[in-house]
Design an enzyme around this catalytic site. Structure first.
Site, PDB file in Angstrom:
ATOM      1  N   LYS A  83       0.843  -1.206   0.000  1.00 54.64           N
ATOM      2  CA  LYS A  83       0.000   0.000   0.000  1.00 54.64           C
ATOM      3  C   LYS A  83       0.877   1.256   0.000  1.00 54.64           C
ATOM      4  O   LYS A  83       0.624   2.219  -0.730  1.00 54.64           O
ATOM      5  CB  LYS A  83      -0.928  -0.002   1.223  1.00 54.64           C
ATOM      6  CG  LYS A  83      -2.079  -0.985   1.067  1.00 54.64           C
ATOM      7  CD  LYS A  83      -2.790  -1.312   2.366  1.00 54.64           C
ATOM      8  CE  LYS A  83      -3.781  -2.452   2.130  1.00 54.64           C
ATOM      9  NZ  LYS A  83      -4.305  -3.050   3.367  1.00 54.64           N
TER      10      LYS A  83
ATOM     11  N   GLN B  49      -5.099  -1.785   9.465  1.00 55.96           N
ATOM     12  CA  GLN B  49      -4.934  -3.131   8.905  1.00 55.96           C
ATOM     13  C   GLN B  49      -5.500  -4.183   9.861  1.00 55.96           C
ATOM     14  O   GLN B  49      -5.193  -4.178  11.053  1.00 55.96           O
ATOM     15  CB  GLN B  49      -3.434  -3.386   8.636  1.00 55.96           C
ATOM     16  CG  GLN B  49      -3.130  -4.674   7.918  1.00 55.96           C
ATOM     17  CD  GLN B  49      -3.598  -4.693   6.463  1.00 55.96           C
ATOM     18  OE1 GLN B  49      -3.666  -3.662   5.800  1.00 55.96           O
ATOM     19  NE2 GLN B  49      -3.950  -5.860   5.970  1.00 55.96           N
TER      20      GLN B  49
ATOM     21  N   ASP C 218     -11.652   1.927   3.623  1.00 56.99           N
ATOM     22  CA  ASP C 218     -11.958   0.493   3.554  1.00 56.99           C
ATOM     23  C   ASP C 218     -13.447   0.261   3.288  1.00 56.99           C
ATOM     24  O   ASP C 218     -13.843  -0.850   2.896  1.00 56.99           O
ATOM     25  CB  ASP C 218     -11.624  -0.185   4.893  1.00 56.99           C
ATOM     26  CG  ASP C 218     -10.304  -0.930   4.872  1.00 56.99           C
ATOM     27  OD1 ASP C 218      -9.913  -1.420   3.791  1.00 56.99           O
ATOM     28  OD2 ASP C 218      -9.681  -1.038   5.937  1.00 56.99           O
TER      29      ASP C 218
HETATM   30  N1  GUN Z   1      -6.721  -7.284   6.041  1.00 60.68           N
HETATM   31  C1  GUN Z   1      -6.903  -8.063   4.949  1.00 60.68           C
HETATM   32  N2  GUN Z   1      -7.595  -7.382   4.009  1.00 60.68           N
HETATM   33  C2  GUN Z   1      -7.856  -6.168   4.523  1.00 60.68           C
HETATM   34  C3  GUN Z   1      -8.519  -5.022   4.025  1.00 60.68           C
HETATM   35  O1  GUN Z   1      -9.049  -4.983   2.911  1.00 60.68           O
HETATM   36  N3  GUN Z   1      -8.558  -3.945   4.853  1.00 60.68           N
HETATM   37  C4  GUN Z   1      -8.018  -3.963   6.095  1.00 60.68           C
HETATM   38  N4  GUN Z   1      -8.125  -2.858   6.843  1.00 60.68           N
HETATM   39  N5  GUN Z   1      -7.385  -5.014   6.586  1.00 60.68           N
HETATM   40  C5  GUN Z   1      -7.312  -6.105   5.792  1.00 60.68           C
END
Ligand code: GUN
Length: 285
Positions: free
Chosen positions: A53, A97, A120
């Protein structure tokens, strides 16, 4: 006959170009979109995701901050950080996350993120707005799935879409988005009786059940669009989807591979959400 491949890498690359030029336009107006990513603890998978990211932001000219807290951090510390980021003007998107360490309450943390910064799309208000068809930040993987289906050239309206899996992160929101695009949607899950009878009626089949190679050709109507959201690590270390790609591709229509399908779309939709959030924050069309 072998099906057409839906190439997530190529599609995400072309969306990236659009985002990059939009970011340049915003920067020209004095606004650099900004994303804050919060990582708690040392989960190896999460570290990899957070790293990619960060890299994506850099490539696209988006400002990014990564906040790393130890696994021993308290819920209060995390909430205090979220509160600070909510009030930080150079941050338009916040992503915590998941999963969080066991002693933390994920729901309380998601609820604490400002709705307009919830890139998200996990906040209950964004989930509710998705449900009633209002403007919201869409969850990244489901938004990526819809974009991929659209780019096959198949018109979603009037089609029978079957979704396997009912998670809050994928199955439920994908179903809502397909319905918004005027598909007739059937949701299947681990307790569904006669699943094959249903999936064999699908013009569009989205699979997010979390079981490696669960769907073989006996589940698929010839010519159907097949989207595989699965990411399963096999014993040999290889990544496998929820669909037995080699088997299904012999009879399906356009189909996503794993890796190189839905995966690359998720991050690019996160970048898009950050851009959208920045535009909304500054009233830019
Ligand atoms: N962990 C695995 N996939 C995701 C996601 O799309 N967003 C977040 N915040 N954590 C994750």
């Amino acid at each position: 006959m072998t099906a057409t491949l839906i190439d997530g890498k190529a599609i995400s690359a072309s969306i990236r170009e659009q985002i990059q030029s939009e970011v340049e336009r915003l920067i020209g107006q004095g606004v650099r979109p900004g994303l804050a990513v919060v990582l708690v603890g040392e989960d190896p998978g999460s570290k990899v995701y957070v790293g990619s990211k960060e890299r994506s932001c850099k490539e696209l000219g988006i400002y990014s901050e990564v906040h790393r807290l130890p696994a021993s951090a308290s819920q209060e510390e995390l909430l205090a950080l979220v509160d600070r980021l909510n009030r930080q003007d150079n941050i338009h998107g916040i992503l915590v996350q998941l999963p969080l360490p066991g002693h933390m309450n994920e729901k309380a943390v998601i609820d604490a993120i400002a709705v307009e910064k919830d890139v998200d799309g996990f906040h209950p208000i964004n989930v509710g707005n998705l449900m009633i068809g209002d403007d919201s930040l869409l969850p990244c993987t489901p938004a990526g799935v819809i974009e991929m289906i659209k780019r096959t050239g198949v018109d979603i309206a009037g089609k029978h879409a079957v979704v396997i899996g009912r998670s809050n992160i994928v199955g439920k929101p994908v179903s809502m988005l397909l319905q918004r695009e005027n598909a007739t949607v059937t949701m299947c899950h681990s307790k569904t009786a006669n699943m094959r009878e249903l999936t064999r009626q699908a013009d569009i089949l989205v699979v997010a059940i979390g079981r490696a190679k669960f769907v073989d050709r006996s589940y698929v109507k010839p010519g159907a669009v097949v989207i595989d959201v699965g990411m399963n690590r096999l014993e040999n270390g290889k990544l496998a989807g929820d669909v037995d790609f080699e088997d299904v591709k012999e009879i399906s229509g356009p189909i996503t591979p794993v890796p190189g399908g839905v995966g690359p779309m998720t991050i690019v939709m996160l970048m898009q959400n950050t851009l959208i959030a920045a535009k909304r924050a500054h009233g830019i069309e």
